[in-house]
Structure formats: structure tokens, C-alpha cells
Enzyme design. Structure first.
Site, PDB file in Angstrom:
ATOM      1  N   GLU A  13       0.675  -1.242   0.070  1.00 37.20           N
ATOM      2  CA  GLU A  13      -0.039  -0.080  -0.078  1.00 37.20           C
ATOM      3  C   GLU A  13       0.768   1.150   0.120  1.00 37.20           C
ATOM      4  OE1 GLU A  13      -3.927  -1.802   2.642  1.00 37.20           O
ATOM      5  OE2 GLU A  13      -2.245  -0.817   3.607  1.00 37.20           O
ATOM      6  N   ASP A 195     -12.502  -6.632  -1.918  1.00 41.01           N
ATOM      7  CA  ASP A 195     -13.288  -7.892  -1.678  1.00 41.01           C
ATOM      8  C   ASP A 195     -14.741  -7.533  -1.157  1.00 41.01           C
ATOM      9  OD1 ASP A 195     -13.330  -8.738   1.559  1.00 41.01           O
ATOM     10  OD2 ASP A 195     -11.468  -7.555   0.586  1.00 41.01           O
TER      11      ASP A 195
END
Length: 228
Positions: A13, A195
Site C-alpha cells: 500500500e 473484496d
């Protein structure tokens, strides 16, 4: 010009951002490594805090107290509640805990005593950020984000706090927002949906998309900072 602190929970990230920092130097404090430098003339301090609320809150406090950052940006991935979809870009308008429960003392589920139930992003900052993203042609959605120290795999985990459909869920944002609110510092939370909570394929989707979504989140954060 603001000094911007950037917090990511995991290495993927943050690596794209780190590689774009000019005049890079590192400082270690309280077990964390902080990467200092500039992005398009903005002073930035970047760190990988680790997963969870305590790690995130500690990183935010150090960025504010030791490095005098006056804007904290949290970047990374999150689970989404349908009709959100994988690869959706989410900009938080408010952050709420989904795992705080002191209702026995007449606090609403999710509220830390002495703190607000929801941590609201500065509306003027939100308008500015959305303007930059629109200018860059980056499609995004403004949604509530719910934070807690668990990987949420079922909507029942969000039912007590009354989370709406079409929200995102992660493990750091509200803790960062709480620290920033107490310190009087602006905060922004950007998430890429990796997700969808409750789907049979959720865990496989997360494992398949984790690195890709994390890198895309970092890329958008870099573009945003470059154009502020």
C-alpha cells in the site's frame, strides 16, 4: 503549504508512493520507519504502520507530534458491502468503529466514551479532494467507512452499528481519525475495494486482488498529492 503524513498498513500500500519521494531520508521511531521527502514540492512523511487500530493510532500520533504533519492521509484496501464492487475507489466522508461496545453505560454501539460516534472529514477538504480526483478522471464514491480489529466476513458483524449497505470496512481508518480529531489535524481516508463482504468468494478475491488493489490505492494517493 501543508506537511502531509501518509499512513499505509501494509508494504504494497505504500511502495509506489515511497519510490516517488524525492530527497528521501529515513528516521526510525517507536519501532516504525518514517520516510521523509517531497512529492511535487509538498513535504511528506510516509510510514507503514502495520495492521489494526493501535498500530494506526500510534503512527498518526507520531506523524503529528514528532513530524508536525497537519494533514494525515490513510491509504489502502478495504472490504466492501454490496452494491460496492472490487476496484471501486472510496473516499470516506466519515469513519465509525464497528467493534466498540459500551452500551451498558448508555453509549450508542460504536461510540468511544468522550468521543463522537462518527469522525467526519473536513467538508472543505473533501470538496477539494473530489475536485482533484474529478480533474484527474478518477472515478470514486464517497461512503462511510467502518473500522475494527477483525477481518469482517459477514454482515452480522456490522449489524449492531447499523452500517448501511454500500459502505466499506477496514481496520485502521477510525483510529487515525480519532487521533487527528483530538489533535485538531485534518484527515483523509482513501480505500480501494478488494473484496465484497459475505460473498462465498470473498477470501479468494481478497487473496487474488490484495496486492493489485493496494498498489492501485497507492498510485491514486500519489496522484492526489501531486495535484493538491
Amino acid at each position: 503549504m501543508r506537511k502531509i503524513g501518509i499512513i499505509a498498513a501494509m508494504r504494497p500500500e505504500m511502495e509506489i508512493i515511497m519510490n516517488e519521494i524525492e530527497n528521501l531520508k529515513t528516521i526510525k521511531e517507536c519501532g516504525l520507519v518514517f520516510y521523509l521527502g517531497t512529492i511535487e514540492e509538498h513535504e511528506v512523511v510516509l510510514t507503514e504502520c502495520g495492521v489494526g487500530k493501535v498500530n494506526a493510532g500510534m503512527a498518526a500520533a507520531i506523524l503529528i507530534s514528532s513530524f508536525q504533519c497537519d494533514l494525515i492521509i490513510n491509504t489502502g484496501i478495504a472490504g466492501g458491502v454490496s452494491p460496492l464492487e472490487p476496484r471501486d475507489v472510496i473516499v470516506a466522508d466519515k469513519l465509525i468503529y464497528h467493534d466498540v461496545d459500551v452500551r451498558i453505560f448508555n453509549y450508542p454501539y460504536g461510540q468511544v466514551p468522550g468521543m463522537p460516534l462518527a469522525y467526519t472529514v473536513n467538508p472543505n477538504l473533501l470538496i477539494m479532494v473530489r475536485g482533484v480526483l474529478n480533474k484527474l478522471g478518477i472515478k470514486h464514491k464517497v461512503r462511510s467507512i467502518y473500522s475494527g480489529d477483525q477481518f469482517v466476513t459477514g454482515l452480522d458483524k456490522l449489524s449492531n452499528v447499523g452500517a448501511p449497505r454500500d459502505c466499506a470496512c477496514e481496520m485502521e481508518g477510525a483510529a487515525i481519525a480519532q487521533v487527528c480529531l483530538k489533535a485538531g489535524v485534518d484527515f483523509l481516508v482513501l480505500r480501494f475495494i478488494s473484496d465484497i463482504i459475505g460473498l462465498p468468494s470473498q477470501i479468494n478475491d481478497y487473496q487474488s486482488f490484495e496486492t493489485e488493489m493496494a498498489e492501485m490505492s497507492a498510485g491514486i494517493t500519489h496522484k492526489l498529492i501531486s495535484n493538491l
